[in-house]
Design a protein around this motif. Structure first.
Motif, short mmCIF file in Angstrom:
data_model
loop_
_atom_site.label_atom_id
_atom_site.label_comp_id
_atom_site.label_asym_id
_atom_site.label_seq_id
_atom_site.Cartn_x
_atom_site.Cartn_y
_atom_site.Cartn_z
N ASP A 171 -17.38 18.83 58.27
CA ASP A 171 -16.58 18.30 59.37
C ASP A 171 -17.43 17.37 60.23
O ASP A 171 -18.54 17.71 60.63
CB ASP A 171 -16.04 19.44 60.24
CG ASP A 171 -15.06 20.33 59.48
OD1 ASP A 171 -14.47 19.84 58.49
OD2 ASP A 171 -14.89 21.50 59.87
N LEU A 172 -16.88 16.20 60.53
CA LEU A 172 -17.54 15.23 61.40
C LEU A 172 -16.64 14.99 62.62
O LEU A 172 -15.44 14.72 62.46
CB LEU A 172 -17.77 13.91 60.67
CG LEU A 172 -18.38 12.76 61.49
CD1 LEU A 172 -19.80 13.11 61.91
CD2 LEU A 172 -18.36 11.46 60.70
N PHE A 173 -17.21 15.09 63.81
CA PHE A 173 -16.46 14.90 65.05
C PHE A 173 -16.89 13.57 65.67
O PHE A 173 -18.02 13.43 66.14
CB PHE A 173 -16.71 16.06 66.01
CG PHE A 173 -16.22 17.38 65.49
CD1 PHE A 173 -14.95 17.85 65.82
CD2 PHE A 173 -17.01 18.16 64.65
CE1 PHE A 173 -14.49 19.06 65.35
CE2 PHE A 173 -16.55 19.38 64.17
CZ PHE A 173 -15.29 19.82 64.51
N VAL A 174 -15.97 12.59 65.64
CA VAL A 174 -16.26 11.24 66.12
C VAL A 174 -15.75 11.09 67.55
O VAL A 174 -14.60 11.46 67.86
CB VAL A 174 -15.61 10.19 65.21
CG1 VAL A 174 -15.90 8.78 65.73
CG2 VAL A 174 -16.12 10.33 63.78
N ARG A 175 -16.58 10.55 68.40
CA ARG A 175 -16.22 10.37 69.81
C ARG A 175 -15.28 9.17 69.97
O ARG A 175 -15.58 8.07 69.52
CB ARG A 175 -17.47 10.15 70.63
CG ARG A 175 -17.24 10.10 72.14
CD ARG A 175 -18.56 9.96 72.85
NE ARG A 175 -18.45 10.24 74.27
CZ ARG A 175 -19.47 10.63 75.03
NH1 ARG A 175 -20.64 10.83 74.47
NH2 ARG A 175 -19.31 10.87 76.31
N LEU A 176 -14.14 9.40 70.65
CA LEU A 176 -13.15 8.35 70.88
C LEU A 176 -12.69 8.37 72.33
O LEU A 176 -12.77 9.40 73.02
CB LEU A 176 -11.93 8.55 69.97
CG LEU A 176 -12.14 8.45 68.46
CD1 LEU A 176 -10.83 8.72 67.73
CD2 LEU A 176 -12.70 7.10 68.06
N ALA A 177 -12.19 7.22 72.79
CA ALA A 177 -11.56 7.16 74.10
C ALA A 177 -10.28 8.00 74.06
O ALA A 177 -9.67 8.18 73.01
CB ALA A 177 -11.22 5.71 74.45
N HIS A 178 -9.90 8.53 75.22
CA HIS A 178 -8.75 9.43 75.28
C HIS A 178 -7.48 8.78 74.72
O HIS A 178 -6.69 9.43 74.03
CB HIS A 178 -8.52 9.88 76.73
CG HIS A 178 -7.42 10.89 76.87
ND1 HIS A 178 -6.10 10.53 77.07
CD2 HIS A 178 -7.44 12.24 76.81
CE1 HIS A 178 -5.36 11.62 77.13
NE2 HIS A 178 -6.16 12.67 76.98
N SER A 179 -7.30 7.50 74.99
CA SER A 179 -6.09 6.82 74.51
C SER A 179 -6.03 6.75 73.00
O SER A 179 -4.94 6.74 72.40
CB SER A 179 -6.03 5.39 75.09
OG SER A 179 -7.19 4.65 74.71
N GLU A 180 -7.19 6.72 72.33
CA GLU A 180 -7.22 6.68 70.87
C GLU A 180 -6.84 8.03 70.26
O GLU A 180 -6.31 8.10 69.16
CB GLU A 180 -8.62 6.27 70.38
CG GLU A 180 -9.00 4.85 70.69
CD GLU A 180 -8.24 3.84 69.84
OE1 GLU A 180 -7.53 4.25 68.90
OE2 GLU A 180 -8.34 2.64 70.12
N LEU A 181 -7.11 9.09 70.98
CA LEU A 181 -6.82 10.42 70.45
C LEU A 181 -5.33 10.66 70.30
O LEU A 181 -4.89 11.46 69.48
CB LEU A 181 -7.43 11.50 71.35
CG LEU A 181 -8.95 11.51 71.45
CD1 LEU A 181 -9.40 12.50 72.51
CD2 LEU A 181 -9.56 11.87 70.11
N GLY A 182 -4.50 9.96 71.10
CA GLY A 182 -3.05 10.18 71.05
C GLY A 182 -2.31 9.23 70.16
O GLY A 182 -1.08 9.23 70.13
#
Length: 845
Positions: free
Chosen positions: A427-438
């Motif tokens: 599993d790889l957890f990539v950091r994204l801006a909050h707007s990208e998560l939705g």
């Protein structure tokens, strides 16, 4: 490494090298040894003792050049596995060339004019050296007087990685051992490709094309390189990594446990890494595994923040939240420029926006079954939760992963060489801006699922709370895990202050984050601790098999109310094993503390413990030599992790057959850390007034004086090793009244040159006798009386994984343990059973 296919034709031409001439037997040296009084000329060879390898002169087809090399003797399709003078060839017509040992003790290759074109160039001066060709393909130069190895070919590999070799680096000494491809199929000189381990922690398998990265196998997780999808588990693939963080070294070994099985790894002139096997039926080599195998295997094919999937067309795509850096290049199939972030991260924006509260926090997007990126930073002592928090606190951190057997890995900069696997991966957890998560409907589904799970969790917590409140009314105090661990820590604290200080550091760490289970759920899982689910019982208390609501099978250790040391063991096990992660350590899933009940929940081991096989007349036949060696090596690696490579430095103090659990692949896992103690990295020895452990496995200095160290575990390992080889318990008075115990029996047989008589009769037809002898030899080195004489576990793992010469063991005082056992048995008849009871003894001063 699980790719299997057979290949002939083009690859066969690479393997078939034509020699200068067919070498008539009358011109062969009928020996495996070269002395200073001898020379090897063109047409003469050395042959290893069992006629497996041959060394002499050869000339590749159409090359006009002459080399000294080594090849398999009795295999019709010749394959040169090592070349001495690959950078300084002789002329093929120079038939007067010879290989000799000079007056200074060095191996020298001379041309027809007696000029040296190649030499071992060792500084060790010797006028009595000799060279021997071993059956594992190692050409060794020794001093005949001292027995010191001056030089060996295994330390200077070419393009071939033979079983018993070690590839790797030592950052403190600067030593580097690596594979170097041939220039062409007919030119042994160094080619463009180099295969080696990186100096990362943990190391990665790598192939370079000159200064450019060509292929990457990913970091080592204790069993395998995680960038290589592999259905095999444990040591079945034959590879093993030997790290020593204190010495700054890491070496990869390659072993087979069947001497008749001919296999090797080769780095080809085209940059392919191949595992080759010889098929006796078809009389040909075939390719068992190869890398790179598909376009996604080539390093960085999709560029930074790109991900490659061999099952898609096109194979490259951008990670979620990223877009192609150059749309034009991507449309042409040129993906190496990679991708760029579509939406700026919160931490990269100006402070005014943050102060107004207009922006929402960054988050992480989870990607499954991934080949993790290159250029990671390893955070040594972070669990999964703190790994995420660390990454979130540092704006430069763009991704993190928490890998079993490794721990926390974080990335800054471009994520390079990412691949989507169809199976395996991490599993790889990539950091994204909050707007990208939705921006993905799947995320919405995950949120709904998480909300549902949270509601269920709240309800379960409420139910457990009611139970605890009722327990309070009945006068039972519902302790929390942290309260328990932080509570009565000074009980029985007459041990060293260092012990307590080390435990305190762990206690105030992350032990409180260990998952807790509701007691009622464990009652249901074990069918109310049914006798039919009982797996066994130790000093801690009974152990039961259980099945959780999600179908997970577990082993539940329940503290016995009348156990004198159970409470201390429970506390110690929670503190220690929650911080340790290794393939050869049993995994603690959680605990339960309610009222007087204290339980530990472990992963369930299908094949129970080693003693149930080893000491059972019917089951022991299931343990062939390959399985036994696999178990020995696994235990050794687990101990090495505890002593040198874990975030703590742990002395187990109760290593024995019943504390070695076996999973469904017969992979060994060390269990029961109730008696373990931690050391500071600079601490070598400790003293205790409370001697705990198991009769038959305790080292003399510990049993008699309360002194314990890493070498105490080494002694226990030596006893266990001899038990695995022999199939007998250490206290063998029931078998051989003439000897005090198994240790005395083993030494007597060794001294009489009859060590193979110790071998379990169930192994009579299957193992290599030299491998068995080597294990007995190592076992006797581990059980020596004096601490300084015993090897460290790092040395033991090297001994098991290579064919290097071993020092001679000194005779153990085999009667000492028997006398002590007799005295202690008379004092503790109520708790003693042969080799199984863990006891506490107060030793007088």
């Amino acid at each position: 490494m699980g790719i299997h296919y057979r290949s002939t034709g083009a690859f066969l031409s690479f393997m078939s090298l034509l020699f200068v001439s067919t070498i008539p037997s009358q011109y062969c040296c009928a020996t495996d040894t070269l002395t200073q009084a001898q020379q090897i000329f063109v047409g003469q060879t050395l042959i290893s003792f069992r006629q497996i390898f041959e060394l002499g002169f050869f000339s590749p087809r159409n090359s006009g050049k002459l080399y000294v090399g080594m090849w398999y003797k009795n295999i019709s399709v010749h394959r040169v596995v090592w070349v001495a003078n690959r950078e300084n060839p002789l002329k093929a017509v120079d038939s007067a060339s010879s290989l000799t040992i000079g007056k200074d003790g060095n191996l020298n290759l001379l041309d027809g004019t007696r000029h040296t074109v190649w030499s071992t160039n060792v500084s060790f001066q010797s006028n009595s050296s000799f060279a021997v060709l071993s059956d594992n393909g190692d050409f060794i130069l020794k001093d005949n007087v001292s027995g010191v190895i001056m030089w060996e070919s295994f330390n200077y590999p070419c393009d071939t990685f033979l079983p018993g070799m070690m590839i790797g680096t030592n950052t403190k000494t600067g030593e580097k051992r690596y594979l170097s491809s041939w220039k062409t199929e007919e030119d042994p000189s160094p080619g463009k490709f180099v295969g080696a381990l990186t100096t990362d922690t943990p190391p990665q398998a790598f192939i370079w094309n000159g200064s450019n990265s060509h292929w990457r196998g990913g970091p080592w997780d204790g069993w395998k390189f995680i960038g290589i999808p592999d259905t095999k588990q444990g040591y079945a693939n034959g590879f093993n990594l030997l790290p020593d963080n204190q010495k700054g070294s890491a070496y990869l070994t390659f072993n087979t446990y069947n001497i008749s099985y001919v296999t090797f790894v080769v780095l080809t002139p085209l940059g392919s890494l191949k595992i080759m096997n010889w098929d006796e039926e078809i009389k040909n080599w075939y390719v068992k595994w190869v890398a790179p195998e598909n376009p996604c295997d080539f390093y960085g094919v999709c560029g930074p923040f790109g991900v490659c999937n061999k099952k898609k067309a096109p194979i490259c795509d951008c990670l979620k939240g990223f877009v192609p850096k150059s749309t034009e290049d991507w449309s042409k199939g040129n993906w190496t420029g990679g991708c760029v972030r579509r939406t700026e991260l919160l931490c990269q924006k100006n402070i005014t926006s943050l102060a107004l509260g207009k922006a929402k926090n960054d988050g992480f997007w989870k990607l499954n079954a991934m080949k993790l990126p290159d250029h990671f930073e390893y955070l040594y002592n972070e669990d999964s939760s703190s790994c995420q928090k660390w990454c979130l606190r540092n704006c430069s951190c763009v991704a993190y992963a928490h890998v079993a057997g490794i721990g926390c890995m974080v990335w800054a900069g471009g994520l390079m060489d990412v691949q989507q696997f169809s199976f395996a991966g991490d599993d790889l957890f990539v950091r994204l801006a909050h707007s990208e998560l939705g921006k993905d409907t799947k995320k919405a589904k995950l949120i709904v699922s998480f909300t549902t799970i949270s509601a269920v969790f709240v309800l379960a917590t409420f139910v457990c709370g009611l139970y605890w409140r009722r327990a309070n009314k009945r006068g039972k105090r519902p302790n929390r895990l942290r309260d328990f661990v932080l509570g009565d820590i000074m009980d029985n604290s007459r041990d060293t202050l260092q012990e307590t200080a080390s435990r305190d550091q762990v206690i105030h760490g992350e032990s409180s984050e260990l998952p807790t289970f509701c007691f009622n759920k464990i009652v249901v899982a074990t069918d109310n601790f049914s006798i039919t689910n009982k797996l066994g019982e130790g000093g801690f208390g009974p152990v039961y098999k259980g099945k959780l609501e999600d179908g997970t099978e577990v082993a539940v250790k329940r503290l016995s109310s009348h156990s004198g040391q159970g409470s201390e063991e429970f506390r110690n096990e929670v503190i220690l094993i929650s911080k340790l992660q290794h393939r050869n350590l049993v995994r603690l899933l959680g605990c339960c503390i309610e009222g007087e009940e204290m339980l530990l929940i472990y992963e369930y081991m299908t094949n129970r413990s080693l003693d149930t096989f080893l000491f059972d007349a019917k089951k022991r036949v299931q343990l062939d030599w390959a399985k036994r060696f696999h178990i020995i090596l696994g235990i050794a690696r687990g101990l090495l992790y505890l002593h040198r490579d874990s975030c703590l430095r742990v002395i187990h103090r109760d290593l024995k057959a019943s504390n070695i659990l076996l999973d469904d692949h017969m992979n060994p896992k060390i269990s029961d850390f109730g008696l373990a103690r931690t050391f500071r990295l600079t601490q070598e020895l400790a003293k205790t007034h409370r001697v705990v452990g198991t009769f038959g496995y305790m080292s003399p200095e510990y049993a008699m004086g309360g002194l314990f160290s890493e070498k105490s575990d080494v002694f226990s390992f030596g006893v266990l090793l001899l038990e695995i080889v022999s199939g007998m318990r250490n206290t063998i008075l029931h078998y051989h009244e003439k000897y005090a115990n198994l240790l005395g029996y083993a030494w007597q047989l060794w001294n009489e040159k009859k060590a193979l008589d110790l071998m379990d009769e169930a192994l009579a037809e299957s193992p290599s006798q030299s491998d068995v002898m080597r294990c007995i030899h190592i076992g006797l080195l581990c059980i020596q009386d004096h601490v300084v004489d015993r090897p460290t576990m790092s040395a033991v793992v090297v001994m098991l994984s290579s064919g290097a010469d071993l020092p001679l063991p000194k005779q153990p005082t085999s009667t000492m343990q028997t006398v002590l056992d007799s005295d202690l048995r008379s004092q503790h008849n109520d708790v003693y059973s042969v080799n199984e009871a863990s006891v506490s003894v107060i030793v007088g001063r």
